[in-house]
Write a protein that holds these residues in place. Structure first.
Motif, PDB file in Angstrom:
ATOM      1  N   CYS A 294       0.803  -1.225   0.000  1.00 46.70           N
ATOM      2  CA  CYS A 294       0.000   0.000   0.000  1.00 46.70           C
ATOM      3  C   CYS A 294       0.834   1.273   0.000  1.00 46.70           C
TER       4      CYS A 294
ATOM      5  N   ASN B 101       3.263   4.298  -0.958  1.00 46.26           N
ATOM      6  CA  ASN B 101       3.680   5.042  -2.144  1.00 46.26           C
ATOM      7  C   ASN B 101       4.815   5.981  -1.738  1.00 46.26           C
TER       8      ASN B 101
ATOM      9  N   PRO C 218      -2.550   5.007   0.036  1.00 47.88           N
ATOM     10  CA  PRO C 218      -3.335   5.260  -1.177  1.00 47.88           C
ATOM     11  C   PRO C 218      -4.366   6.378  -1.028  1.00 47.88           C
ATOM     12  N   ASP C 219      -5.017   6.465   0.127  1.00 52.53           N
ATOM     13  CA  ASP C 219      -6.034   7.505   0.328  1.00 52.53           C
ATOM     14  C   ASP C 219      -5.419   8.896   0.307  1.00 52.53           C
ATOM     15  N   CYS C 220      -4.255   9.070   0.935  1.00 53.21           N
ATOM     16  CA  CYS C 220      -3.599  10.384   0.932  1.00 53.21           C
ATOM     17  C   CYS C 220      -3.096  10.753  -0.463  1.00 53.21           C
ATOM     18  N   VAL C 221      -2.677   9.742  -1.234  1.00 49.56           N
ATOM     19  CA  VAL C 221      -2.248   9.998  -2.611  1.00 49.56           C
ATOM     20  C   VAL C 221      -3.418  10.505  -3.451  1.00 49.56           C
ATOM     21  N   LYS C 222      -4.584   9.854  -3.294  1.00 46.82           N
ATOM     22  CA  LYS C 222      -5.774  10.297  -4.032  1.00 46.82           C
ATOM     23  C   LYS C 222      -6.184  11.707  -3.629  1.00 46.82           C
ATOM     24  N   GLU C 223      -6.139  11.988  -2.343  1.00 53.45           N
ATOM     25  CA  GLU C 223      -6.507  13.317  -1.862  1.00 53.45           C
ATOM     26  C   GLU C 223      -5.550  14.369  -2.408  1.00 53.45           C
TER      27      GLU C 223
ATOM     28  N   ARG D 286      -3.912  14.241  -5.232  1.00 53.42           N
ATOM     29  CA  ARG D 286      -4.168  14.445  -6.658  1.00 53.42           C
ATOM     30  C   ARG D 286      -5.386  15.318  -6.884  1.00 53.42           C
ATOM     31  N   ARG D 287      -6.403  15.166  -6.040  1.00 53.16           N
ATOM     32  CA  ARG D 287      -7.609  15.986  -6.194  1.00 53.16           C
ATOM     33  C   ARG D 287      -7.330  17.455  -5.902  1.00 53.16           C
TER      34      ARG D 287
END
Length: 301
Positions: free
Chosen positions: A34, A36, A45-50, A52-53
Motif C-alpha cells: 500500500c 507510495n 493510497p487515500d492520501c495519494v488520491k486526496e 491528486r484531487r
C-alpha cells in the motif's frame, strides 16, 4: 504453553498483515503493498488520491490544459469539413468532386450546398435575391466549412492536421477553437467587405491562414525556430496572388485576424490571464461584426 498475542500494528487496508511502516501524512499503518514513495517517507493510497484531487492541473504558458494534447477540436474540424464535402458531392454530382475548373482544372463545381452557404454579398439567382446583405448572415460562418472539390478540401485539411494539433496542444481546446473560428469569420467578413457583391467564395483557407500565422506568433513567444512556418506562409501567399479563383481578401483577412487573435492569446499574462484573453477575443469579434454591418449598410443604401 500458548504464545502471547502480537501487538504489532496491522495495515489499515489489510488487517492480516503486520507492519512497522506508517503513512507520513496521516500516520496510519500501511504495508509494503500500500505504500507510495513520497519526498519524505511514504504515503497511503487515500492520501495519494486526496493529493491528486487538490493538485492544480498543469497548464501551458498560454493556459492550455492537458486536454489539448488529445486533439479533439482538430479532429472535429477535419471530420465536419469532410462530412460537408460528402454532402456537397451527393447533392452536386461527380463534378462537385473534381473537374469543374480552377487550380489547373482540379477544383469542383458549385453545388446546391455551396450556393446556400458560400460568402455572397448580394446577388440574384434562381429568380430571388440572396446574400449576406439580404439577411443571410449565416454565410459568414458556413462558408469556412464548404469546399469546391476534394483537392480544395485536402489542401486545407492538410494544413489543419499539420499545425492544428500543435496549436491545440499549446492553447487548449477552447482557445484553439476560438482562434480557428475568429480567423475563419474574419476572413469571410473581409471577403464580404472587399469583394464584388456577386462574387462567391468559400473554404477553410480563411481559418488555415490564421493557424499558420498563429503558429509563428506562438513559436516567437516560446523563442522557437520559425523558419519552416515562415516558408510555408510565403508559399501560401504566392499561391494566393498567382493562382486564379482564389479569394485574396479572404486569405489576407484570415491572416490578419488570426495573427491578432494569436497575439492576444500568447501575450496575455497572469494574473487573470483567461479574462484578458476572453476580453481581447471579444473585442476582435466586435470589430469583425462592425465591419460586416458597415458593409451591409453600404450595399443597401
Amino acid at each position: 504453553m500458548s504464545e502471547a498475542p502480537s501487538t504489532a500494528p496491522v495495515c489499515y487496508r489489510h488487517p492480516s498483515r503486520e507492519t512497522l511502516l506508517s503513512c507520513s501524512r496521516c500516520e496510519r499503518p500501511i504495508c509494503t503493498s500500500c505504500m507510495n514513495d513520497a519526498v519524505v517517507g511514504h504515503h497511503c493510497p487515500d492520501c495519494v488520491k486526496e493529493g491528486r484531487r487538490s493538485q492544480r492541473p498543469a497548464r501551458t504558458a498560454f493556459g492550455g490544459s492537458r486536454a489539448g494534447q488529445l486533439g479533439y477540436v482538430t479532429t472535429g474540424i477535419i471530420a465536419v469539413n469532410s462530412l460537408v464535402m460528402i454532402a456537397s458531392a451527393v447533392l452536386g454530382g461527380p463534378t462537385a468532386i473534381a473537374g469543374g475548373g480552377g487550380f489547373f482544372g482540379l477544383l469542383g463545381t458549385g453545388t446546391p450546398l455551396t450556393d446556400f452557404g458560400e460568402v455572397l454579398g448580394l446577388a440574384t439567382y434562381g429568380g430571388e435575391i440572396h446574400g449576406v446583405a439580404e439577411g443571410e448572415w449565416y454565410r459568414l460562418v458556413t462558408a469556412m466549412f464548404l469546399h469546391y472539390g476534394v483537392v480544395h478540401l485536402l489542401l486545407n485539411m492538410m494544413l489543419v492536421a499539420q499545425v492544428g494539433r500543435y496549436l491545440e496542444g499549446q492553447l487548449g481546446p477552447m482557445r484553439f477553437a476560438a482562434l480557428y473560428l475568429l480567423a475563419g469569420l474574419g476572413g469571410n467578413v473581409t471577403a464580404y467587405v472587399f469583394q464584388a457583391p456577386n462574387q462567391p467564395s468559400a473554404g477553410a483557407s480563411t481559418a488555415t491562414f490564421g493557424l499558420v500565422i498563429a503558429t509563428i506568433v506562438i513559436n516567437r513567444r516560446l523563442l522557437r525556430d520559425n523558419s519552416s512556418m515562415t516558408s510555408m506562409l510565403v508559399v501560401n501567399l504566392i499561391y494566393t496572388f498567382t493562382i486564379p479563383y482564389i479569394s485574396i481578401a479572404g486569405h489576407l483577412g484570415g491572416l490578419v485576424v488570426g495573427g491578432a487573435t494569436a497575439f492576444v492569446l500568447a501575450y496575455s499574462r497572469m494574473p487573470h490571464r483567461s479574462i484578458k484573453q476572453a476580453a481581447g477575443c471579444a473585442v476582435i469579434l466586435l470589430l469583425i461584426v462592425a465591419a460586416a454591418v458597415v458593409r451591409t449598410t453600404a450595399l443597401l443604401s
